[in-house]
Design a protein around this motif. Structure first.
Motif, PDB file in Angstrom:
ATOM      1  N   UNK A 155      26.190  21.089  32.234  1.00  0.00           N
ATOM      2  CA  UNK A 155      27.296  20.720  33.123  1.00  0.00           C
ATOM      3  C   UNK A 155      27.437  21.781  34.198  1.00  0.00           C
ATOM      4  N   UNK A 156      27.946  21.371  35.346  1.00  0.00           N
ATOM      5  CA  UNK A 156      28.123  22.274  36.473  1.00  0.00           C
ATOM      6  C   UNK A 156      29.549  22.184  36.997  1.00  0.00           C
ATOM      7  N   UNK A 157      29.965  23.184  37.757  1.00  0.00           N
ATOM      8  CA  UNK A 157      31.250  23.157  38.456  1.00  0.00           C
ATOM      9  C   UNK A 157      32.446  23.059  37.541  1.00  0.00           C
ATOM     10  N   UNK A 158      33.374  22.169  37.902  1.00  0.00           N
ATOM     11  CA  UNK A 158      34.632  22.006  37.151  1.00  0.00           C
ATOM     12  C   UNK A 158      34.381  21.565  35.710  1.00  0.00           C
ATOM     13  N   UNK A 159      33.384  20.716  35.513  1.00  0.00           N
ATOM     14  CA  UNK A 159      33.063  20.275  34.154  1.00  0.00           C
ATOM     15  C   UNK A 159      32.587  21.464  33.323  1.00  0.00           C
ATOM     16  N   UNK A 160      31.802  22.342  33.922  1.00  0.00           N
ATOM     17  CA  UNK A 160      31.347  23.555  33.221  1.00  0.00           C
ATOM     18  C   UNK A 160      32.526  24.455  32.875  1.00  0.00           C
ATOM     19  N   UNK A 161      33.506  24.535  33.757  1.00  0.00           N
ATOM     20  CA  UNK A 161      34.705  25.335  33.483  1.00  0.00           C
ATOM     21  C   UNK A 161      35.450  24.810  32.262  1.00  0.00           C
ATOM     22  N   UNK A 162      35.541  23.484  32.138  1.00  0.00           N
ATOM     23  CA  UNK A 162      36.215  22.880  30.984  1.00  0.00           C
ATOM     24  C   UNK A 162      35.448  23.201  29.708  1.00  0.00           C
ATOM     25  N   UNK A 163      34.123  23.099  29.758  1.00  0.00           N
ATOM     26  CA  UNK A 163      33.311  23.486  28.608  1.00  0.00           C
ATOM     27  C   UNK A 163      33.605  24.929  28.222  1.00  0.00           C
ATOM     28  N   UNK A 164      33.611  25.816  29.208  1.00  0.00           N
ATOM     29  CA  UNK A 164      33.809  27.240  28.962  1.00  0.00           C
ATOM     30  C   UNK A 164      35.168  27.515  28.309  1.00  0.00           C
ATOM     31  N   UNK A 165      36.207  26.837  28.756  1.00  0.00           N
ATOM     32  CA  UNK A 165      37.565  27.110  28.285  1.00  0.00           C
ATOM     33  C   UNK A 165      37.891  26.453  26.948  1.00  0.00           C
ATOM     34  N   UNK A 166      37.352  25.257  26.691  1.00  0.00           N
ATOM     35  CA  UNK A 166      37.866  24.464  25.578  1.00  0.00           C
ATOM     36  C   UNK A 166      36.860  24.064  24.505  1.00  0.00           C
ATOM     37  N   UNK A 167      35.572  24.219  24.759  1.00  0.00           N
ATOM     38  CA  UNK A 167      34.580  23.720  23.808  1.00  0.00           C
ATOM     39  C   UNK A 167      34.008  24.885  23.003  1.00  0.00           C
ATOM     40  N   UNK A 168      34.096  24.758  21.682  1.00  0.00           N
ATOM     41  CA  UNK A 168      33.551  25.754  20.767  1.00  0.00           C
ATOM     42  C   UNK A 168      32.572  25.065  19.822  1.00  0.00           C
ATOM     43  N   UNK A 169      31.806  25.855  19.092  1.00  0.00           N
ATOM     44  CA  UNK A 169      30.864  25.315  18.119  1.00  0.00           C
ATOM     45  C   UNK A 169      31.607  24.428  17.118  1.00  0.00           C
ATOM     46  N   UNK A 170      31.055  23.238  16.871  1.00  0.00           N
ATOM     47  CA  UNK A 170      31.650  22.304  15.924  1.00  0.00           C
ATOM     48  C   UNK A 170      32.697  21.390  16.517  1.00  0.00           C
ATOM     49  N   UNK A 171      32.992  21.510  17.801  1.00  0.00           N
ATOM     50  CA  UNK A 171      34.000  20.687  18.471  1.00  0.00           C
ATOM     51  C   UNK A 171      33.482  19.266  18.658  1.00  0.00           C
ATOM     52  N   UNK A 172      34.320  18.281  18.336  1.00  0.00           N
ATOM     53  CA  UNK A 172      33.963  16.889  18.564  1.00  0.00           C
ATOM     54  C   UNK A 172      34.288  16.534  20.011  1.00  0.00           C
ATOM     55  N   UNK A 173      33.278  16.018  20.712  1.00  0.00           N
ATOM     56  CA  UNK A 173      33.458  15.643  22.111  1.00  0.00           C
ATOM     57  C   UNK A 173      32.783  14.299  22.380  1.00  0.00           C
ATOM     58  N   UNK A 174      33.220  13.666  23.454  1.00  0.00           N
ATOM     59  CA  UNK A 174      32.569  12.471  23.982  1.00  0.00           C
ATOM     60  C   UNK A 174      32.170  12.798  25.416  1.00  0.00           C
ATOM     61  N   UNK A 175      30.976  12.377  25.788  1.00  0.00           N
ATOM     62  CA  UNK A 175      30.510  12.659  27.148  1.00  0.00           C
ATOM     63  C   UNK A 175      29.937  11.403  27.787  1.00  0.00           C
ATOM     64  N   UNK A 176      29.994  11.379  29.097  1.00  0.00           N
ATOM     65  CA  UNK A 176      29.268  10.412  29.918  1.00  0.00           C
ATOM     66  C   UNK A 176      28.462  11.230  30.906  1.00  0.00           C
ATOM     67  N   UNK A 177      27.239  10.811  31.139  1.00  0.00           N
ATOM     68  CA  UNK A 177      26.400  11.540  32.068  1.00  0.00           C
ATOM     69  C   UNK A 177      25.145  10.777  32.375  1.00  0.00           C
ATOM     70  N   UNK A 178      24.129  11.524  32.824  1.00  0.00           N
ATOM     71  CA  UNK A 178      22.862  10.874  33.132  1.00  0.00           C
ATOM     72  C   UNK A 178      21.715  11.692  32.556  1.00  0.00           C
TER      73      UNK A 178
END
Length: 110
Positions: free
Chosen positions: A57-80
């Motif tokens: 992820x880049x930009x703002x999406x990368x910032x969200x990853x950095x702030x809120x996503x830790x190992x074992x976190x359940x997430x849903x993503x859309x991308x290409x």
């Protein structure tokens, strides 16, 4: 997001997010995501398979990853789906398949 190259996944992160800060102020986040599938084989045994996906992820999406996503976190993503290649230190051409995350939804607790 174009439906011609669209990936949607729901899973758990397999490691801590790795962050790269670029000289121009940009940000890149990478992490692995595990998804699980269940099926019954010909012998009637229930089988669970885990698939690992590389997310970037880049930009703002990368910032969200950095702030809120830790190992074992359940997430849903859309991308290409993206592909790239490089030569390793021994001159061998290596190929990488990644999912470039365009949307991220944080699930689960905390």
């Amino acid at each position: 997001m174009s439906l011609r190259n669209s990936v949607s996944l729901l899973g758990y992160t397999g490691k801590e997010v790795e962050i790269v800060n670029f000289e121009n102020g940009g940000l890149k986040a990478t992490v692995s995501l595990a998804t699980h599938d269940h099926y019954t084989n010909a012998k009637g045994e229930k089988i669970e398979e885990t698939q690992w996906h590389s997310l970037v992820a880049f930009g703002k999406t990368a910032e969200i990853f950095q702030k809120y996503v830790i190992k074992g976190k359940e997430i849903a993503i859309n991308g290409k789906l993206t592909y790239r290649s490089y030569e390793d230190k021994d001159g061998v051409k290596r190929y990488i398949t990644e999912i470039r995350v365009e949307e991220l939804v944080l699930l689960g607790g905390k």
